[in-house]
Design a protein around this motif. Structure first.
Motif, mmCIF file in Angstrom:
data_model
loop_
_atom_site.group_PDB
_atom_site.id
_atom_site.type_symbol
_atom_site.label_atom_id
_atom_site.label_comp_id
_atom_site.label_asym_id
_atom_site.label_seq_id
_atom_site.Cartn_x
_atom_site.Cartn_y
_atom_site.Cartn_z
ATOM 1 N N ARG A 19 30.121 80.303 3.164
ATOM 2 C CA ARG A 19 28.689 80.398 2.848
ATOM 3 C C ARG A 19 27.836 80.168 4.095
ATOM 4 O O ARG A 19 26.839 80.854 4.319
ATOM 5 N N TYR A 22 28.073 83.223 6.291
ATOM 6 C CA TYR A 22 27.241 84.293 5.741
ATOM 7 C C TYR A 22 25.769 84.075 6.099
ATOM 8 O O TYR A 22 25.069 85.009 6.487
ATOM 9 N N CYS A 25 25.229 84.781 9.893
ATOM 10 C CA CYS A 25 25.275 86.217 10.186
ATOM 11 C C CYS A 25 24.049 86.939 9.626
ATOM 12 O O CYS A 25 23.529 87.855 10.261
ATOM 13 N N ALA A 26 23.572 86.521 8.458
ATOM 14 C CA ALA A 26 22.360 87.138 7.901
ATOM 15 C C ALA A 26 21.157 86.863 8.791
ATOM 16 O O ALA A 26 20.325 87.759 9.012
ATOM 17 N N PRO A 44 32.790 87.092 12.041
ATOM 18 C CA PRO A 44 33.735 87.038 10.916
ATOM 19 C C PRO A 44 35.044 87.767 11.200
ATOM 20 O O PRO A 44 36.103 87.358 10.735
#
Length: 85
Positions: A19, A22, A25-26, A44
């Protein structure tokens, strides 16, 4: 029994790590910078390469599964709680 709890905690930590990865990276993709986007893709992929190259033996699949399910349920509950607030 210790294998169960060890794999349970490992799965909880992995769900949290995924999480967090994520979210990072977002944020990198939102900058719309080519270098940041490339890094958001490479991060990743590099971690997946490390995980596949050096697998960790699992002593209790039940503990790993229970930890993964509980971690996913906690993340979904947290997301729904944030939407209501």
């Amino acid at each position: 029994m210790t294998d169960f709890f060890g794999n349970f905690l490992l799965a909880l930590l992995l769900v949290g790590l995924i999480r967090f990865l994520y979210a990072v990276c977002a944020l990198l993709v939102r900058t719309r910078d080519g270098g940041n986007i490339a890094f958001a893709i490479a991060l990743p992929v590099a971690l997946l390469y490390i995980a596949v190259r050096n697998p960790v033996p699992v002593g209790s699949w039940a503990g790993l599964g229970a930890g993964t399910v509980l971690g996913a349920v906690l993340l979904l509950a947290l997301a729904r709680w944030r939407r209501r607030s």
